[in-house]
Structures are given as C-alpha cells and as structure tokens.
Motif scaffolding. Sequence first.
Motif, short mmCIF file in Angstrom:
data_model
loop_
_atom_site.label_atom_id
_atom_site.label_comp_id
_atom_site.label_asym_id
_atom_site.label_seq_id
_atom_site.Cartn_x
_atom_site.Cartn_y
_atom_site.Cartn_z
N GLY A 1 -1.10 -2.61 -11.08
CA GLY A 1 -0.05 -2.99 -10.07
C GLY A 1 1.18 -3.77 -10.93
O GLY A 1 2.02 -4.21 -10.25
N ASP B 1 0.85 -1.23 0.03
CA ASP B 1 -0.05 -0.01 0.09
C ASP B 1 0.83 1.44 0.06
O ASP B 1 2.22 1.31 0.31
CB ASP B 1 -0.91 0.05 1.21
CG ASP B 1 -0.19 0.19 2.62
OD1 ASP B 1 0.17 1.55 2.84
OD2 ASP B 1 0.10 -0.85 3.28
N GLN C 1 -4.31 0.58 -0.99
CA GLN C 1 -3.77 -0.60 -0.93
C GLN C 1 -3.49 -0.76 -2.62
O GLN C 1 -4.70 -0.77 -3.58
CB GLN C 1 -4.43 -1.92 -0.56
CG GLN C 1 -3.85 -3.14 -0.70
CD GLN C 1 -4.41 -4.26 0.22
OE1 GLN C 1 -5.47 -4.23 0.80
NE2 GLN C 1 -3.92 -5.41 0.40
N VAL C 2 -2.44 -1.17 -3.15
CA VAL C 2 -2.26 -1.22 -4.65
C VAL C 2 -2.01 -2.72 -5.06
O VAL C 2 -2.32 -3.05 -6.32
CB VAL C 2 -1.17 -0.27 -4.96
CG1 VAL C 2 -1.50 1.26 -5.05
CG2 VAL C 2 0.07 -0.83 -4.37
N LEU C 3 -1.45 -3.40 -4.13
CA LEU C 3 -1.49 -4.86 -4.18
C LEU C 3 -2.26 -5.58 -3.20
O LEU C 3 -2.11 -5.38 -2.19
CB LEU C 3 0.11 -5.38 -4.45
CG LEU C 3 0.84 -4.84 -5.75
CD1 LEU C 3 2.20 -5.24 -5.35
CD2 LEU C 3 0.16 -5.32 -7.18
N LYS C 4 -3.21 -6.75 -3.82
CA LYS C 4 -3.93 -7.38 -2.65
C LYS C 4 -3.71 -8.80 -2.92
O LYS C 4 -4.30 -9.37 -3.98
CB LYS C 4 -5.44 -7.01 -2.89
CG LYS C 4 -5.54 -5.38 -3.00
CD LYS C 4 -6.91 -5.26 -3.58
CE LYS C 4 -7.20 -3.65 -4.09
NZ LYS C 4 -8.31 -3.38 -4.81
N THR D 1 4.46 -2.07 -9.80
CA THR D 1 4.91 -2.27 -8.57
C THR D 1 5.18 -3.41 -8.10
O THR D 1 5.96 -3.79 -7.23
CB THR D 1 3.32 -1.74 -7.66
OG1 THR D 1 2.81 -0.45 -7.96
CG2 THR D 1 3.52 -1.89 -6.35
N GLY E 1 -4.92 -4.38 -8.75
CA GLY E 1 -3.94 -4.86 -7.76
C GLY E 1 -4.07 -6.43 -7.20
O GLY E 1 -3.47 -6.74 -6.30
#
Length: 515
Positions: free
Chosen positions: A43, A14, A19-22, A46, A220
Amino acid sequence: MPEIHLEMRHIDKDFNGVQVLKNVNFDVRKGEVHSICGENGAGKSTLMKILTGVYPSGEYSGEIIYEGKKVKFNSIRDAEDAGIAIIHQELALVPDLSIAENVFLGQEKPKKFGQIDWHQVNKKANDILNRVGLHEVVTDRVGTLGVAKQQLVEIAKALSKNARLLILDEPTAALNDEDSQVLLDIIRATRDQGVSIVIISHKLKEIEAIADRTTILRDGATIETLDMRDPETTQDKIISLMVGRSLTNLYPPREAEIGDEALRIENWTVEHPSQPGRIMLSDVSLDVRHGEVVGIAGLMGAGRTELAMSMFGRSYGKQKSGKLFLDGKEKKLHSPEAAINAGLAYASEDRKGNGLNGIASIKHNITQACMQRISKGGLIHGERESAEAAEFAKRMTVRAESIESPVSSLSGGNQQKVVLAKWLFTEPEVLILDEPTRGIDVGAKYEIYSLINDMAAKGRAVIVISSELEELLGVADRIFVIAYGRMTGEVPREDATQESLMELMTQEPEMEPIK
C-alpha cells in the motif's frame, strides 16, 4: 518534539470492493527524512498517490493535515501548489528537451507576445542545479545524462515548484552503489535546506544510513513506526515487521550441480545501433554451464545490458564479430524469435518499456512470448491459455484480483513476477535476468532467488546481471566483470569480494600507443 509537517489519519482505500489501505496512520516531522517500507502490494504507492492528489478527495476516507491545516487535494496540481512533489521510480523527463526546459516544463511564463525569456529560465535552472550539486550545462539535452544525474534533474524540478515536502519513490533502484551514495548525500543536503522528505525504498542499508524514522506497512495497514537511532532498530526487525516473519538468510542455500556448457560467446564485438563506428562491446568472451548461475557485474554504461540484448537475437546494435554457441554448436540468432526458439530467454531491466504490455492482461503478458504452446492451427485455445497463465501466476505468487486484470494495475514487484513468469513459460535452457530484483522488497527478492536456484537445480543455465554486488555474491557461482565494454575479470564466488569486484569494474582499458 519537532513540529509535525504532515499527518495522514485513518486512511482507508479500496478498489472494486477490495480494501488496499486499512486505517493507515502516518506522519512526517518538519525537516526529517522519513522512510516507508513494506512488501510490494503493501500500500506504499497507494498512500502516496492519495497524498499527491492522484486519487482525489472523495475516493478515500480519512483526513490529511498538512502544515497545521486540513487539506483536500483533487489533483496533482493541487498538491504541487501546496508544496508537495513526488519523484517516481520511472523518471518523467523528456530526453530531447534541455535540462532547463525539463526543470521548468509547464511552468514557463511567457513575456509579451508569448515569448519566453530563455536567458532567465536558464539562469534560474542553473541556480537550482547548484542546490542539488549538479554541475551541467543547462542547455544540454537531458537524454545525454546518466540515470543518476537525471534523478538530480527530477529533484531540481521538484524544488523549482517550491516543494516543502518531497517524496522519492525508489530513488536509487536504477543506480550503482557509488551513484546511490552521491544521491543520498544530495537528499541529506536537501533536508538540511528545510525540505521534509519521504523516501520509499527496499534497500534497507540505505534506509539505515539516511532515515530518521521508518514506518512499516503490511497488507495495507500501519504496523509500526521505528526510530532509526534506536539501537533495537535493526534490519532483521524491519524485515520481520515487513513480511510478518523472520528471514534468517537473505539468500536461500543452494548446492550447485554444474554440468556441461550451455552457452558460450567468443570475441563478441558490437557497434552502437545509431552511431556507426562507436564500439559498445569489444572482444567479450564468457560461458555458462547447465545448473550454473553466472553473475555479470559492471557500472552503469559498462555494457552489461548491451551484452545481454545483443546475445538475445541481436536486439541491440550491430554485431561486428564473434560467435555464439549453444550446447557446443554455433548458432546464428538474427532475431529474438530465433533466440526464443533456440532456448534463450531475456528478462529486460526495463520491465515497462521492453518487458510488459501495460494495457494487456496478466494472462496475455505471461503467454505472449510463446503463443504456440496455447494455440493450434493459428487459433488460441482460450481455456488452455487461462489455465497455463493461472498456473504460472500461482508459481510466481503474483498478487492480483485475477489473471484478467491489466498488468498496469499491479505493484512493481508483482509486475516483475509477471515478467519472469512470461519467460519461464517459454521453458528456456538459458535464462538471462537483467536486474531481476530492481525495486522489489526483500520477501519478493527471496522468492526470486529461490526461483533462480530452482531453475539451476533443473539443469537450466542462468545469467544474472545486477547493480548490487551483494546480490551477485549471494546467488552466483561465478562472476564476470565488464568495464568500458570489455571483460576485465572472471571470479569464482569463493574468491570474490565487493572490493575485488569494484576494482575490476573501474579498470580502464589501456590506451593504444601512439604511432
């Protein structure tokens, strides 16, 4: 089942609580080409920055298993020492250094008294260049090479660090079809030498041609990993998984209502800015009408960008001859400011170098080309600037925390949208778009094509320069073709094919007879 070379498990990341990757899961098999697809902001970059140590261990959650061992990278050097290298879309080469110096930059090991054995360095560089199929003199300056060959230098640089996992971020974004095919062949050869490859690309035809598997990211999260040999894996399926909906047409329909002439140039001849006597454009003529979209096709180095920049307030080279007309009246535009005031806008192909101020906010980038709209008496009206910038960012569907965010924090596709918002803010009558969809996903491309249609429907004249012939065939009403600095053809869309355009793009100028 082939051996797993890399596995990223349950990755979360995040930025300032966003939150950009989950829970992203991703793996690469040894000796495969694995592509990552997703919309801009999904994402992809990232995730690769986590893998390559740009975001060090502790700034994300989850684990990385590499060559059978759990690893934690705290820097780019840590990842490189482990055999992981990345080649970014914006190449990291020093133009004034030689090819060999670029390949081994930072790796030179001085001999006694601090001297470097350049004979040995050049020999090693030559050996590595042979591996990637680049047959150039290693002592030549890298700045003398075209973009396609510079990409190969970057691959050679990565291999010089004994990379066993190579990540390529939009490697063909700046290349024409012919150069792209050469690079794809080199990627296959590199894979066959035992190097695992991860490729991020928005060019789905290339993904189909080269990838063994493709992982789709959206918002993400990992959506699915596809086997590219499966007959059910199609472009339509990849697009649907990327954008969460189906796109029945890659190009939105448009009913052209073409009016009077908006811009015309006649006998346009331009000299190189630093090499007197070197003619970059010779006797070029073209026109575009209100409500019309005109495409310009040509190989890299043909003079497309030089043409656009020289029209836009003589911001390239020295004009030797020629006239420019707007709405039938001759204009002498001696600066970009004069061009803007006359109703021209030019969105550069180099969004980071010429299109954006990376340290400034989204808001300031949008308004900087037309400050008079949000100022009075030399003072900027802050509230009006914020309101106007927010409206244009919304129209362009720019994904960002706020318009106060630095433009450098955006994905490539969202940066491109800011570039377009900046020029739409000037309310131009003629909009010149140089590679407007380079490095962005199919969903964002569709939005930009819709924007082009909208501009034309409002009576604006639009010129689109593109390396992708399919794109020009999809958006343009007429296509001009330029080769070796000369106009070699003008083709209506209904008569144009990729083959006919390529024939004109490769048409060499006739030699002057020897007297």
